[in-house]
Design a protein around this motif. Structure first.
Motif, mmCIF file in Angstrom:
data_model
loop_
_atom_site.group_PDB
_atom_site.id
_atom_site.type_symbol
_atom_site.label_atom_id
_atom_site.label_comp_id
_atom_site.label_asym_id
_atom_site.label_seq_id
_atom_site.Cartn_x
_atom_site.Cartn_y
_atom_site.Cartn_z
ATOM 1 N N GLU A 1 0.824 -1.208 0.000
ATOM 2 C CA GLU A 1 0.000 0.000 0.000
ATOM 3 C C GLU A 1 0.860 1.261 0.000
ATOM 4 O O GLU A 1 0.586 2.217 -0.728
ATOM 5 C CB GLU A 1 -0.935 0.010 1.199
ATOM 6 C CG GLU A 1 -1.944 1.123 1.147
ATOM 7 C CD GLU A 1 -3.034 0.997 2.208
ATOM 8 O OE1 GLU A 1 -3.802 1.952 2.344
ATOM 9 O OE2 GLU A 1 -3.108 -0.034 2.892
ATOM 10 N N SER A 2 1.926 1.281 0.783
ATOM 11 C CA SER A 2 2.785 2.468 0.814
ATOM 12 C C SER A 2 3.506 2.654 -0.521
ATOM 13 O O SER A 2 3.631 3.780 -1.005
ATOM 14 C CB SER A 2 3.766 2.414 1.990
ATOM 15 O OG SER A 2 4.650 1.333 1.865
ATOM 16 N N VAL A 3 3.939 1.559 -1.145
ATOM 17 C CA VAL A 3 4.578 1.655 -2.465
ATOM 18 C C VAL A 3 3.571 2.135 -3.508
ATOM 19 O O VAL A 3 3.884 2.998 -4.334
ATOM 20 C CB VAL A 3 5.205 0.299 -2.877
ATOM 21 C CG1 VAL A 3 5.578 0.292 -4.355
ATOM 22 C CG2 VAL A 3 6.431 0.007 -2.032
ATOM 23 N N ASP A 4 2.355 1.598 -3.486
ATOM 24 C CA ASP A 4 1.326 2.022 -4.437
ATOM 25 C C ASP A 4 1.071 3.526 -4.328
ATOM 26 O O ASP A 4 0.932 4.219 -5.339
ATOM 27 C CB ASP A 4 0.015 1.271 -4.201
ATOM 28 C CG ASP A 4 0.086 -0.190 -4.609
ATOM 29 O OD1 ASP A 4 1.048 -0.586 -5.306
ATOM 30 O OD2 ASP A 4 -0.830 -0.957 -4.216
ATOM 31 N N ARG A 5 1.035 4.047 -3.118
ATOM 32 C CA ARG A 5 0.806 5.479 -2.917
ATOM 33 C C ARG A 5 1.990 6.312 -3.414
ATOM 34 O O ARG A 5 1.816 7.386 -3.981
ATOM 35 C CB ARG A 5 0.514 5.769 -1.453
ATOM 36 C CG ARG A 5 -0.848 5.228 -1.046
ATOM 37 C CD ARG A 5 -1.130 5.373 0.413
ATOM 38 N NE ARG A 5 -2.471 4.874 0.702
ATOM 39 C CZ ARG A 5 -2.988 4.797 1.912
ATOM 40 N NH1 ARG A 5 -2.291 5.198 2.965
ATOM 41 N NH2 ARG A 5 -4.205 4.322 2.083
ATOM 42 N N MET A 6 3.204 5.804 -3.200
ATOM 43 C CA MET A 6 4.391 6.494 -3.688
ATOM 44 C C MET A 6 4.385 6.523 -5.218
ATOM 45 O O MET A 6 4.659 7.563 -5.837
ATOM 46 C CB MET A 6 5.648 5.797 -3.168
ATOM 47 C CG MET A 6 6.946 6.401 -3.657
ATOM 48 S SD MET A 6 8.401 5.455 -3.138
ATOM 49 C CE MET A 6 8.181 3.946 -4.080
ATOM 50 N N VAL A 7 4.057 5.399 -5.842
ATOM 51 C CA VAL A 7 4.014 5.309 -7.305
ATOM 52 C C VAL A 7 2.947 6.242 -7.870
ATOM 53 O O VAL A 7 3.171 6.916 -8.880
ATOM 54 C CB VAL A 7 3.780 3.843 -7.748
ATOM 55 C CG1 VAL A 7 3.382 3.757 -9.213
ATOM 56 C CG2 VAL A 7 5.029 3.008 -7.484
#
Length: 115
Positions: free
Chosen positions: A71-77
């Motif tokens: 989830e944190s990576v998806d938000r960063m992307v």
């Protein structure tokens, strides 16, 4: 059980390196980040207490952390895409306790355009 998401053909390149091998950074957009805060479930805490007695992997917590990282990576992307980036370099993760039983998982990196 969690199913891994398939990346689309136009996926953003993610790397922990300071650049993308074989590609040149042509634009720099700056820091991008994503985070999520997750709390422990009382049932998982009880089962984890029993598991501490006999040993073994705490699968409930493993899944919780995998979901939080994704989830944190998806938000960063998503933030990188909004800036026009096609890569995020120097990706890092950090965690911090924000309240008893709750922790933040934070992903950050540098959004760039490579060719």
């Amino acid at each position: 059980m969690t199913v891994a998401k398939r990346r689309p053909a136009t996926a953003i390149i993610l790397t922990t390196l300071e650049g993308v091998p074989g590609k040149e950074v042509i634009e720099h957009y700056g820091l991008v980040q994503g985070s999520t805060i997750r709390a422990k479930h009382i049932g998982k805490d009880i089962l984890a207490g029993f598991k501490n007695i006999v040993g073994g992997e705490l699968k409930g917590y493993t899944e919780l952390l995998q979901e939080a990282r994704q989830e944190s990576v998806d938000r960063m992307v998503m933030q990188a895409r909004q800036l026009g980036a096609n890569a995020v370099i120097n990706v890092r993760f950090a965690t911090s306790a924000v309240a008893p039983g709750a922790a933040e998982l934070f992903a950050y990196g540098t959004a760039v355009k490579v060719q």
